[in-house]
Design an enzyme around this catalytic site. Sequence first.
Site, PDB file in Angstrom:
ATOM      1  N   TYR A 122      -2.392 -11.281  10.871  1.00 21.79           N
ATOM      2  CA  TYR A 122      -3.412 -10.639  10.022  1.00 21.79           C
ATOM      3  C   TYR A 122      -4.721 -10.506  10.791  1.00 21.79           C
ATOM      4  O   TYR A 122      -5.323  -9.430  10.844  1.00 21.79           O
ATOM      5  CB  TYR A 122      -3.599 -11.487   8.761  1.00 21.79           C
TER       6      TYR A 122
ATOM      7  N   LYS B   9      -6.462  -6.912  12.008  1.00 19.60           N
ATOM      8  CA  LYS B   9      -7.807  -6.482  11.609  1.00 19.60           C
ATOM      9  C   LYS B   9      -8.696  -6.262  12.838  1.00 19.60           C
ATOM     10  O   LYS B   9      -9.528  -5.357  12.852  1.00 19.60           O
ATOM     11  CB  LYS B   9      -8.443  -7.514  10.676  1.00 19.60           C
TER      12      LYS B   9
ATOM     13  N   GLY C 243      -5.416 -30.654   2.707  1.00 23.30           N
ATOM     14  CA  GLY C 243      -6.200 -31.657   3.439  1.00 23.30           C
ATOM     15  C   GLY C 243      -7.096 -32.428   2.483  1.00 23.30           C
ATOM     16  O   GLY C 243      -6.752 -32.623   1.307  1.00 23.30           O
ATOM     17  N   ASP C 244      -8.271 -32.825   2.974  1.00 23.13           N
ATOM     18  CA  ASP C 244      -9.158 -33.620   2.103  1.00 23.13           C
ATOM     19  C   ASP C 244     -10.084 -32.726   1.273  1.00 23.13           C
ATOM     20  O   ASP C 244     -10.913 -33.228   0.509  1.00 23.13           O
ATOM     21  CB  ASP C 244      -9.970 -34.636   2.935  1.00 23.13           C
TER      22      ASP C 244
ATOM     23  N   THR D 158     -14.721 -25.482   3.866  1.00 21.65           N
ATOM     24  CA  THR D 158     -15.545 -24.686   2.956  1.00 21.65           C
ATOM     25  C   THR D 158     -15.060 -23.233   2.846  1.00 21.65           C
ATOM     26  O   THR D 158     -14.408 -22.715   3.740  1.00 21.65           O
ATOM     27  CB  THR D 158     -17.022 -24.666   3.399  1.00 21.65           C
ATOM     28  N   ARG D 159     -15.410 -22.635   1.706  1.00 20.99           N
ATOM     29  CA  ARG D 159     -15.117 -21.221   1.459  1.00 20.99           C
ATOM     30  C   ARG D 159     -16.324 -20.603   0.754  1.00 20.99           C
ATOM     31  O   ARG D 159     -17.093 -21.298   0.093  1.00 20.99           O
ATOM     32  CB  ARG D 159     -13.884 -21.069   0.533  1.00 20.99           C
TER      33      ARG D 159
ATOM     34  N   ASP E 216      -5.994 -23.204   9.493  1.00 19.15           N
ATOM     35  CA  ASP E 216      -6.806 -23.008   8.287  1.00 19.15           C
ATOM     36  C   ASP E 216      -8.281 -23.076   8.712  1.00 19.15           C
ATOM     37  O   ASP E 216      -8.694 -24.045   9.352  1.00 19.15           O
ATOM     38  CB  ASP E 216      -6.497 -24.160   7.316  1.00 19.15           C
TER      39      ASP E 216
HETATM   40  P1  NAD Z   1      -3.619  -6.396  -2.115  1.00 21.43           P
HETATM   41  O1  NAD Z   1      -2.383  -6.909  -1.477  1.00 21.43           O
HETATM   42  O2  NAD Z   1      -3.804  -6.611  -3.574  1.00 21.43           O
HETATM   43  O3  NAD Z   1      -3.830  -4.849  -1.813  1.00 21.43           O
HETATM   44  C1  NAD Z   1      -3.344  -4.228  -0.662  1.00 21.43           C
HETATM   45  C2  NAD Z   1      -2.668  -2.936  -1.072  1.00 21.43           C
HETATM   46  O4  NAD Z   1      -2.201  -2.244   0.095  1.00 21.43           O
HETATM   47  C3  NAD Z   1      -1.442  -3.171  -1.960  1.00 21.43           C
HETATM   48  O5  NAD Z   1      -1.489  -2.325  -3.092  1.00 21.43           O
HETATM   49  C4  NAD Z   1      -0.261  -2.812  -1.062  1.00 21.43           C
HETATM   50  O6  NAD Z   1       0.852  -2.357  -1.786  1.00 21.43           O
HETATM   51  C5  NAD Z   1      -0.895  -1.755  -0.169  1.00 21.43           C
HETATM   52  N1  NAD Z   1      -0.207  -1.595   1.098  1.00 21.43           N
HETATM   53  C6  NAD Z   1       0.139  -2.563   1.984  1.00 21.43           C
HETATM   54  N2  NAD Z   1       0.793  -2.026   3.040  1.00 21.43           N
HETATM   55  C7  NAD Z   1       0.828  -0.677   2.815  1.00 21.43           C
HETATM   56  C8  NAD Z   1       1.370   0.414   3.521  1.00 21.43           C
HETATM   57  N3  NAD Z   1       2.000   0.242   4.695  1.00 21.43           N
HETATM   58  N4  NAD Z   1       1.253   1.660   2.991  1.00 21.43           N
HETATM   59  C9  NAD Z   1       0.602   1.854   1.813  1.00 21.43           C
HETATM   60  N5  NAD Z   1       0.081   0.854   1.085  1.00 21.43           N
HETATM   61  C10 NAD Z   1       0.192  -0.409   1.589  1.00 21.43           C
HETATM   62  O7  NAD Z   1      -4.836  -7.063  -1.305  1.00 21.43           O
HETATM   63  P2  NAD Z   1      -6.407  -6.984  -1.576  1.00 21.43           P
HETATM   64  O8  NAD Z   1      -6.899  -8.352  -1.734  1.00 21.43           O
HETATM   65  O9  NAD Z   1      -6.688  -5.996  -2.626  1.00 21.43           O
HETATM   66  O10 NAD Z   1      -6.930  -6.448  -0.180  1.00 21.43           O
HETATM   67  C11 NAD Z   1      -7.314  -5.089   0.004  1.00 21.43           C
HETATM   68  C12 NAD Z   1      -7.931  -4.933   1.378  1.00 21.43           C
HETATM   69  O11 NAD Z   1      -9.100  -5.761   1.490  1.00 21.43           O
HETATM   70  C13 NAD Z   1      -6.999  -5.354   2.505  1.00 21.43           C
HETATM   71  O12 NAD Z   1      -7.172  -4.488   3.602  1.00 21.43           O
HETATM   72  C14 NAD Z   1      -7.484  -6.733   2.855  1.00 21.43           C
HETATM   73  O13 NAD Z   1      -7.196  -7.060   4.187  1.00 21.43           O
HETATM   74  C15 NAD Z   1      -8.968  -6.618   2.602  1.00 21.43           C
HETATM   75  N6  NAD Z   1      -9.577  -7.929   2.329  1.00 21.43           N
HETATM   76  C16 NAD Z   1      -9.406  -8.535   1.116  1.00 21.43           C
HETATM   77  C17 NAD Z   1      -9.972  -9.779   0.897  1.00 21.43           C
HETATM   78  C18 NAD Z   1      -9.822 -10.504  -0.426  1.00 21.43           C
HETATM   79  O14 NAD Z   1     -10.344 -11.601  -0.568  1.00 21.43           O
HETATM   80  N7  NAD Z   1      -9.171  -9.932  -1.409  1.00 21.43           N
HETATM   81  C19 NAD Z   1     -10.707 -10.414   1.910  1.00 21.43           C
HETATM   82  C20 NAD Z   1     -10.828  -9.765   3.134  1.00 21.43           C
HETATM   83  C21 NAD Z   1     -10.288  -8.524   3.331  1.00 21.43           C
END
Ligand code: NAD
Length: 313
Positions: free
Chosen positions: A150, A154, A210-211, A215-216, A276
């Site tokens: 992942y 990115k 863990g403990d 943080t988040r 993590d």
């Molecule tokens: P999610 O899994 O709910 O949404 C991702 C969507 O992309 C899903 O609907 C999935 O079906 C679709 N998808 C995946 N692969 C695909 C493909 N090959 N073709 C077409 N559609 C595809 O996740 P989310 O939390 O809504 O995340 C959305 C975006 O935000 C992502 O790019 C994620 O990396 C980014 N993001 C989210 C968070 C978070 O906390 N939610 C944090 C950082 C980044």
Amino acid sequence: MAEAGKRALVTGGAGFVGSHLCERLLHEGYWVVCVDNLCTGTLENVAHLTDDPRFEYIEHDVTTHMNISGELDEVYHFASPASPMDFERIPVQILQVGSVGTHNALGLAKSRGARFLLASSSEVYGDPLVHPQHEDYRGNVNQIGVRGVYDEAKRYAESITMAYHRHHGLDTRIARVFNTHGPRMRPDDGRIISTFISQALAGKPLTIHGDGSQTRSIQYVDDLIEGVLRLMHSGETRPVNLGNPVELTVREIAGLILDLSDGSGTTIQTPLPTDDPKRRRPDITRAREVLGWEPRVSTQEGLEKTLAWFQER
Ligand code: NAD
């Protein structure tokens, strides 16, 4: 509204964040094309939008050639599985959507002269050695670890976005999204907020890795969407952190969720997953200065809203 009548493409639009983005864009007067292969998203997330004639849903895998007819003004590339469970379940698809999928989305934006926004992630910082994380920090990622699929996807996505910007002159934006929660999260996706809330509502002990001193920083989805729109409509082509600078330990987050449910629950400790991140907090100076953005929804209020949605379900 200035943006009314524009046409936007949202990849991953049937996912948690993508569905909120589609909803907000429609509210702002856009025509919205939502492309999703439902790999982690669901049609239920956009069911309430399908009666709107300005909303179009196309089931398609963005790692294969995308042919969307008509004009496009903006492309929001949100397609990507994002939960820790998916890192082990579908690692190759994650790498594919971050690389080939981003390339395809960029190509489409270029062919239409559309502005492009990438949903990147705080995971580009890996297990950070710099705290809080400023956009200039280049991160500490274990590229051969389980989470590496992942993180590196990115990082590659950011890199190819900048290549299109520099080499092809494409107008691009990069949002580095930090931990976000809200309605339509999958209850079983293994992310901290959905896991804790599901456990609390089922009367089960909350599993703390863990403990619990790691943080988040958690933000409510409405704040993220506001930041994404402001970024798209700004002139900022450098990456911008979008997250809540309030830093909480995992144990504190568990405590808040227990208090908000009925307060009677307990926690148990489980082993720390590999790589993590120990600390996570965005430096949002850039977002404040350039976008005039910062989270508005307090941690407590955000968690109440998310919990209420899980309860309704
Ligand atoms: P999610 O899994 O709910 O949404 C991702 C969507 O992309 C899903 O609907 C999935 O079906 C679709 N998808 C995946 N692969 C695909 C493909 N090959 N073709 C077409 N559609 C595809 O996740 P989310 O939390 O809504 O995340 C959305 C975006 O935000 C992502 O790019 C994620 O990396 C980014 N993001 C989210 C968070 C978070 O906390 N939610 C944090 C950082 C980044």
